[in-house]
Design a protein around this motif. Structure first.
Motif, short mmCIF file in Angstrom:
data_model
loop_
_atom_site.label_atom_id
_atom_site.label_comp_id
_atom_site.label_asym_id
_atom_site.label_seq_id
_atom_site.Cartn_x
_atom_site.Cartn_y
_atom_site.Cartn_z
N LEU A 1 5.06 1.77 4.37
CA LEU A 1 6.33 1.75 4.80
C LEU A 1 6.67 2.39 6.30
CD1 LEU A 1 6.35 4.75 1.71
CD2 LEU A 1 7.53 3.16 1.78
N GLY A 2 5.63 1.90 7.21
CA GLY A 2 6.00 2.21 8.48
C GLY A 2 5.16 3.09 9.23
N VAL B 1 1.21 -4.55 10.21
CA VAL B 1 1.61 -4.22 8.72
C VAL B 1 3.28 -3.15 8.83
CG1 VAL B 1 1.64 -3.25 6.85
CG2 VAL B 1 -0.54 -3.40 8.20
N GLU B 2 2.66 -2.12 9.84
CA GLU B 2 3.79 -1.13 9.92
C GLU B 2 5.34 -1.34 10.73
OE1 GLU B 2 1.41 -0.58 11.58
OE2 GLU B 2 1.25 0.14 13.31
N VAL C 1 7.90 -3.79 2.34
CA VAL C 1 7.92 -2.88 1.74
C VAL C 1 6.87 -3.29 0.55
CG1 VAL C 1 7.71 -0.41 0.44
CG2 VAL C 1 9.24 -1.47 2.96
N ILE C 2 5.52 -3.26 -0.10
CA ILE C 2 5.47 -2.88 -1.64
C ILE C 2 6.09 -2.12 -2.23
CG2 ILE C 2 3.28 -3.63 -2.97
CD1 ILE C 2 1.84 -5.25 -0.53
N ARG D 1 12.22 4.96 -2.32
CA ARG D 1 11.55 5.39 -0.77
C ARG D 1 11.69 3.85 -0.03
NH1 ARG D 1 4.68 6.97 -2.11
NH2 ARG D 1 4.95 4.94 -2.52
N ALA D 2 11.09 2.89 -1.14
CA ALA D 2 11.16 1.24 -0.41
C ALA D 2 12.21 1.59 -0.02
CB ALA D 2 9.94 0.44 -1.60
#
Lengths: 268, 344
Positions: free
Chosen positions: A169-170, B72-73, B78-79, B146-147
């Motif tokens: 999610l970052g 990743v970020e 988004v998973i 949320r994703a």
């Protein structure tokens, strides 16, 4: 059913009595000047113990604050060291994991006397003997195993998935640790922290050896009185010891609770 | 809108080759399913796309640009995991806002976006609740909101419906498909449920044993499987070995007319539902005997034997046959799929 209930209640009250009675006697003793053998009640009461503790000239209060400060610092250091170690043991898979899990418990399996002698020589060479820092370091020896053990179990339960979700999610690794990992392990941190605090606060031998008599902590004030049979003073210090520990535990719990809200969110 | 390309992605875990050169293109706004049994490497593929694992070799492109070295970020993939993984110490609102907060979006803007997401997933009134107070379906919605809140380049769904009960699963499936259509976001859905894959996606990629065996529209992969392995994954099949001679399929049961003449030695794949059972000889087919019968309400499963070969048949419950009864198996060999026979 009813009979069982009676047995349960009797056992419970008996256990409570067994746990409380030494404390009650301790409290009585701290106010007693003379309590000769056949008498059921003490003969003479006094406040010598508490007067002694509160009297600035005895420096008891200073020792108390030093002890609390030392143990708090030890607790903080222990947790800082234990979190990464526990995460590695709880979450990651690597060769020799079982061996390292055992090894981490070694300091509490091997008698501290044996270890401390060796450490003392090393610390003299390093100039750490007889210093505050040296005592902090040596307290880490019996503290880290407990903290790592508890936190490893915590990490085994939390796993890595929540962190993965946060990263996706970052969130950066640091943000993930502060916003997700720490709050999730808060209850574990609390129990590890309080246990470590008590272990550090009650260290006598290690403080005595490495501190070389310069670093005086609460147990070191207490021991001579216990040894010489001054029950009044020994009881007074014991009570102060217990109360200090309880207050610190309450403070720790408050901090954790306030920081991570009061919700009981651990539904896992 | 992003187009995703996987080029020759491989991954080895503890001496086991989990992925063996995955090549995949997901078009802009497409919903693609990765379908396969558990342990075939589907979830690993998702995690590699999201950046949680790095591939041993190969490249991942988003709109033609390699993203393998982006952490990743910052990847924007988004998973949504199978068990939702809502942060238990945050309310629904805070959960949805988490990604926005991490992206350092200002509070007023964040509030607007969270509101929008809550409306989108229809969770009014749950804003201040904690995940432990929500039902399974609600948790799922929060996870999706949320994703979606951070407007990802690609949405990766890892078995999103498998923890829900059957009825809820159906409604969540429709719900997710609707949202995907509405937002047009490129989506990859991982599932082991063939029906789910066929129902939801534009295209289905069947992964078996770390390799993509077939990609195509749901109808293509179901009706024209590229190999018996893919076919078997969509349900048990009957296979008849035989030869093709001048447009006829010749096997133990007889000689049947067929339009196929690609290979001389073939295996005919007959789906259990393609066998029609009758009392008397009718069309192309052969005689057999019923070995056993299993009643399942709207359909009946028969086990049959013909010329010492066992066959499975699924029939509707209009005509019931009893065990040991002699029946005619009517099969239209002109529509049958033939595979090249394996050397035995």
């Amino acid at each position: 059913m009813k009979k069982n209930n009676y047995i349960f209640k009797i056992t419970m009250y008996l256990l409570i009595f067994l746990l409380i009675s030494p404390l009650v006697i301790l409290v009585i003793w701290s106010f007693v000047r003379i309590w000769p053998w056949p008498n059921l009640l003490p003969r003479d009461y006094g406040l010598r113990g508490f007067k002694h503790v509160l009297d600035p000239s005895t420096k008891s209060l200073r020792v108390l604050f030093l002890s609390v400060g030392l143990s708090s610092l030890v607790t903080l250091c222990t947790l800082l060291i234990s979190i990464p170690a526990a995460k590695a043991l709880g979450v990651y898979e690597f060769r020799g994991k079982g061996f390292f899990k055992m090894l981490i418990l070694a300091p509490i399996i091997v008698p501290p006397v044996a270890v401390a002698m060796g450490i003392h020589i090393a610390f003299i060479k390093l100039g750490l003997a007889n210093t505050f820092l040296g005592v902090v370091f040596v307290h880490l020896v019996p503290c880290i195993p407990y903290a790592v053990r508890i936190l490893t179990n915590v990490f085994e339960i939390i796993g890595e998935s929540m962190e993965m979700q946060a990263r996706v999610l970052g969130a950066s690794p640091l943000q993930t640790f502060i916003k997700i990992t720490l709050p999730l392990m808060a209850p574990g941190l609390l129990s590890a922290g309080s246990l470590v605090f008590i272990v550090s606060l009650s260290q006598y031998f290690l403080t005595f050896l490495i501190g070389g008599g310069r670093i005086i902590t609460l147990p070191m004030l207490m021991f001579p009185y216990i040894q010489s049979g001054d029950r009044m003073m020994a009881s007074t210090y014991s009570i102060i010891f217990i109360v200090t520990a309880l207050i610190m535990l309450l403070i720790m719990e408050r901090i954790v609770r306030n920081y991570y809200k009061e919700q009981n969110y651990f539904y896992i | 809108m992003y187009k995703i390309e996987l080029k020759n992605i491989s991954k080895v875990f503890e001496n086991k080759r989990v992925l063996k050169g995955i090549n995949l293109i997901v078009n802009e706004g497409e919903m693609l399913s990765l379908l396969g049994p558990s342990g075939c490497g589907k979830t690993t593929t998702l995690k590699i796309i999201a950046g949680l694992f790095s591939p041993d070799c190969g490249d991942i492109l988003f709109n033609g640009k390699s993203i393998v070295n982006i952490p990743v970020e910052k990847r924007g993939a988004v998973i949504v995991f199978q068990d939702y993984l809502l942060f238990p110490h945050m309310t629904v609102e805070e959960n949805i806002a988490f990604g926005l907060k991490m992206a350092k979006i200002k509070k007023p803007k964040r509030r607007v976006k969270v509101r929008e997401m809550i409306d989108l997933v229809k969770l009014d009134g749950c804003e201040k609740k904690y995940p432990s107070e929500l039902s399974g379906g609600q948790k799922q919605r929060v996870a999706i909101a949320r994703a979606l809140a951070i407007e990802p380049k690609v949405l990766l769904l890892d078995e999103p419906f498998s923890n829900l009960d059957t009825r809820l699963r159906e409604s969540m499936r429709i719900f997710v498909c609707d949202i995907q259509k509405k937002l047009g976001i490129t989506t990859i859905l991982v599932t082991h449920d063939k029906e789910e894959a066929l129902l939801t996606s534009h295209r289905v990629a069947v992964i078996l044993d770390g390799e993509i065996k077939q990609i195509g529209t749901p109808a293509e992969v179901y009706e024209k499987p590229s190999s018996p392995l893919v076919a078997d994954f969509f349900g048990e099949k009957n296979y008849l070995e035989g030869e093709i001679i001048k447009g006829f399929f010749v096997c133990k049961m007889g000689k049947f007319k067929t339009g196929f003449d690609k290979y001389p030695r073939v295996m005919a794949m007959i789906r259990p539902e393609e066998i029609e059972l009758t009392d008397s000889e009718e069309g192309s087919g052969f005689w057999g005997r019923i070995l056993s019968k299993q009643y399942a309400g709207d359909k009946i499963y028969y086990k049959l034997s013909a010329n010492d070969i066992q066959l499975k048949c699924m029939a509707n419950s209009k005509n019931m046959f009893e065990a040991n009864q002699r029946v005619w198996l009517k099969i239209d060999f002109e529509k049958t799929i033939f595979f090249k026979a394996e050397k035995s």
